[in-house]
Each structure stands twice: as structure tokens, then as C-alpha cells.
Design an enzyme around this catalytic site. Sequence first.
Site, short mmCIF file in Angstrom:
data_model
loop_
_atom_site.label_atom_id
_atom_site.label_comp_id
_atom_site.label_asym_id
_atom_site.label_seq_id
_atom_site.Cartn_x
_atom_site.Cartn_y
_atom_site.Cartn_z
CG ASP A 148 60.70 49.81 50.38
OD1 ASP A 148 59.88 48.14 50.38
OD2 ASP A 148 60.72 49.92 49.70
NE ARG A 150 66.08 42.85 44.20
CZ ARG A 150 65.39 42.91 45.23
NH1 ARG A 150 65.01 41.82 46.01
NH2 ARG A 150 64.15 43.33 45.13
CE LYS A 174 66.09 48.16 45.19
NZ LYS A 174 64.76 47.60 45.18
CG ASN A 175 62.30 51.89 45.59
OD1 ASN A 175 62.77 50.54 45.17
ND2 ASN A 175 61.72 51.58 46.34
CB CYS A 194 58.49 37.57 44.38
SG CYS A 194 57.69 38.92 45.56
NE ARG A 212 56.69 43.82 44.80
CZ ARG A 212 57.58 44.33 44.99
NH1 ARG A 212 58.97 43.88 44.46
NH2 ARG A 212 58.11 45.53 46.19
C1 UD1 Z 1 57.79 49.79 45.52
C2 UD1 Z 1 58.83 49.91 46.00
C3 UD1 Z 1 59.60 48.91 46.98
C4 UD1 Z 1 58.27 49.62 47.67
C5 UD1 Z 1 56.82 49.36 47.08
C6 UD1 Z 1 55.46 50.54 48.40
C7 UD1 Z 1 60.43 50.33 43.63
C8 UD1 Z 1 60.70 49.52 42.29
N1 UD1 Z 1 59.68 49.66 44.13
O1 UD1 Z 1 56.82 49.03 44.82
O2 UD1 Z 1 59.98 48.77 47.11
O3 UD1 Z 1 58.39 48.38 48.82
O4 UD1 Z 1 56.83 50.32 46.20
O5 UD1 Z 1 55.74 51.07 48.51
O6 UD1 Z 1 60.02 51.37 43.23
N2 UD1 Z 1 49.61 46.30 43.59
C9 UD1 Z 1 48.11 46.13 43.26
N3 UD1 Z 1 48.50 45.57 41.80
C10 UD1 Z 1 49.37 45.98 40.94
C11 UD1 Z 1 49.94 46.75 42.23
C12 UD1 Z 1 50.24 46.97 42.86
O7 UD1 Z 1 47.54 44.70 43.90
O8 UD1 Z 1 48.80 46.44 39.81
C13 UD1 Z 1 49.57 45.59 45.26
C14 UD1 Z 1 50.83 45.02 45.86
O9 UD1 Z 1 50.79 44.18 45.72
C15 UD1 Z 1 51.21 45.63 46.66
C16 UD1 Z 1 50.20 47.19 47.04
O10 UD1 Z 1 49.25 47.81 45.64
O11 UD1 Z 1 50.38 44.82 47.56
C17 UD1 Z 1 51.70 47.85 46.69
O12 UD1 Z 1 52.50 47.80 45.66
P1 UD1 Z 1 53.50 49.60 44.33
O13 UD1 Z 1 52.73 50.35 45.08
O14 UD1 Z 1 53.21 48.76 42.74
O15 UD1 Z 1 54.79 48.30 45.08
P2 UD1 Z 1 55.40 48.72 44.36
O16 UD1 Z 1 55.90 49.35 42.39
O17 UD1 Z 1 56.00 47.20 43.78
#
Ligand code: UD1
Length: 428
Positions: A307, A399, A23-24, A117, A122
Amino acid sequence: MSGKIEIIGGLPLRGRVEIRGAKNSALPILAATVLTRGESKIRNCPALSDVRASLEILKYLGCCVRFRDGEATVDSTELNGAPIPETLMREMRSSIIFLGAVLARFGEARLCAPGGCDIGLRPIDLHLGALGEMGARVREGGGMIVCTCPDGLRGADISLSFPSVGATENVMLAACAAKGTTRIFNAAREPEIEDLAAFLNCAGARIRGAGSAEIVIEGGKRLSGCEHTVIADRIAAGSYLAAAAITAGSVTAVGARAEHLRTVLPVFRAMGCEVTEVCDGLRLDAPQRLDAVRYIRTMPYPGFPTDLQAPLTACMCVARGTGIVRETIFENRYKHVPGLIRLGADIRLEGGCAVIRGVDRLTGAHVEATDLRGGFALVLAGLAAEGKTTVSGTAHIDRGYENVCGTLRSLGARVCARQTGPDRGNAQ
Ligand code: UD1
């Protein structure tokens, strides 16, 4: 429409499970089609609600979209850039992944400000900061975020303070259309990032270093439609291996790749499972009772994936001994713990850790899924519990797991899906 899963626990899971596309990977690759002109075929695309929501978003943007037998065909030659309806953006938490591509193609992108969420806030500050460095102007107001770049985006050196998966992907997408070269430092290194780069390079982009902490993107190449096969879902693979582990069973995850689970397989082995690389995947044979692992800490890839934290926590609930799980990526990702406790687990949350003392047995009860992986963890616990467990809120699980009940049944589990709500009925 939400549903519930009823489980009669206590049976060992045995057999083979085909692991579908990740999915990711599929979600950012679908978003990437916005940057191309022509038709793309994305094979091994999982039939999940988030994928369907992405395809709907593409339709709103003017793409011609088909989805059949795990193959998504997207023609993005003629796009109109119609604003994506708020309901659709809210339906899919990952809609933020469209930001970079939509901004690059249309010079403007609007999205709903993300709120709290299931697994905590996020934030998207890293996404917005990086796009700002590439020349985007960001305005917020009325619950919306509007990004514009009337003069186009320009390549930049982007240093991420944290290797965010989504921010890395958004920058990669935007950088493909930017003038000049973009370098991402401290980039996320997940296999899904490499898969996105493979798709984009096949479409005509010039991306080097994906899978390492430094990614270099030469912008301004014309991208055309292409064909791509999505990599197997390492998280689904780990989840079904956990189903074998928690039920003292034996499951082969067909298509799973050991190199994507390098920090996960040793944990299963430390719990007493035999994990074997077979010709077409990974096989796990579980002992009669698992041993607790002393300490698991989630980390960005290649560390232990957040995950799989909830599924492994479920396994620890019935293991011999006490173990500690520390979540470092999403601080609030313990929402499955109350459900596990309801099923008889002995878990204390202290100082940002879950301390899990293995119990002899879990007992069936009614529990509620509040997020995707946590929901699957409750299903796992139900598979191991004595008697009947009902897990409601299964829309969360849908999902990320295609046909979860059918898959578990094919492995010998006694599970069935039921719909709740107005048109109640058996939805096996
Ligand atoms: C993606 C995955 C999700 C997985 C996660 C971490 C997808 C669709 N989802 O989510 O399944 O659990 O990676 O491996 O690929 N953060 C910030 N600011 C930002 C962006 C992120 O502070 O602008 C923080 C988030 O709050 C979190 C951490 O960074 O604590 C990791 O987030 P991120 O790696 O961005 O995860 P996602 O891309 O949302």
C-alpha cells in the site's frame, strides 16, 4: 459522484497531521460486531466511504448503528440476516470481510463473485478453501457465491499457502463461532490482524498468537459488545510522510508508530530524510532533493507494504538517481505509472518492475486516479510538480484518506476539491 483535486505544486509541506484509525482495522472490526450480542463502541474509526459502506451493510443485517465524531456504535443484539444488497457489496471491495462473520452468525452468507478490480483480480480461493475446511459448503452460480453451514462450523487446522490478510481475518471471525479449536498456519502478521484479535478478545473470544504466523482460536465463546480504539493508520502515516519527503518539507504524523513502519522508515532515511520518533508520533524532515533508493520490493508484513509502493514510487520520480520498485503482492499495481509519466516522470515497466530514473522536475497536467494508493501517489506528484495538476477520480482516494484536501491544506499545500458530474460545484 466523483470529484477532482486541483493542486498548484511546488510548496513544501510543513506541520502536524493527526493520523486517524486504520481503515484496514476498522473494516474487519466492524464486520466482527456481527458475531457479538450487545453494543460495541469503536473509537478512532476513520470517516471514510468504505467505513460508511460497512455501516450500511450492518444496518441491512439489522444492527442499530450510529457514527459520530469518529466513534461507531453498533448494537448487534437483534439481527435478521437480511441479504446484503448487491450494490452495497460492489461499492465496497472489502465486503468479502463480512463472509466469515455472517456465515458464522446466520449459517448462510451470499456475496457477489468478485471480478477484476483496480489493482488486478482479487481471488478469494483462500477464504473459501479455509471455510470449506471448517465445514462450510460453497456453491457458485449466477454471479453469486453462497456459503452455508447448517450444522455450524467446526475448528480446523488451516494452512494458508499465502499469508492473505483478508483470509486470515475471515478464518479468525468464523473460528470464534466454530466448535473447537482452529489453528491458522502461515497467517498474515499485519498490525491490523492484532487489532482485530484485540477487539475480539475484549468481546470475549480466546485468540492467541495474532501478529505471529500461527494464530490459535478457541471457538464457541459467547461474544458481547465491547469498547475498542482502532490503531493509527500506518499507511496514511507513511503517505503523509511521503508528502513531506516529495516536497522537501517537514511533517509530524501524530499518532504514527515506528514499530508499524519498520521497513518503511529506513527507505525514507536512505532517500536522505531525517526521521525522528517524537513523543506523539513520527517526524520527517526532507532534504532539498531526495536520493533514489536502489531497490524496493513489496512483501507481506513486516516487509515493505504494497500500500505504500505507489507513494514511494512518486517520491522516486524526483529523486537523484535511478531506482527499481518490484511489486510482488498485486501484480497489476502499477496503474499510477501512466499518470506519473504524464507529469514528466521517467519510468519504464519491465519484467514486473518499475525502473524509475529521477527527473529534475515534474510539470502539472491532468491525470486520473484509478485506485486508492495510486491516486494518492498522483496527488503527491502534483504537490511536487510545477504549475497546476488536476487529479480526477478522487472517489478512489476518499476510500482511504479522510478529508485529504483539508489535511494537505493544513500543511500548507495549495489544493482544492471540486465535484464533477450533475451537481457540479466547489466542494472544498
Ligand atoms: C488487504 C488490505 C489491502 C492490502 C493487502 C495486502 C484490507 C481491507 N485491505 O487486502 O489494503 O493492500 O491486504 O497487504 O485490509 N490472494 C489470493 N487468494 C485469496 C486471497 C488473496 O490469491 O483468497 C492473493 C491476492 O490476489 C493478492 C495477495 O493474495 O495477490 C494478497 O491479498 P490479501 O493479503 O488477501 O489482501 P486483502 O486482504 O485483499
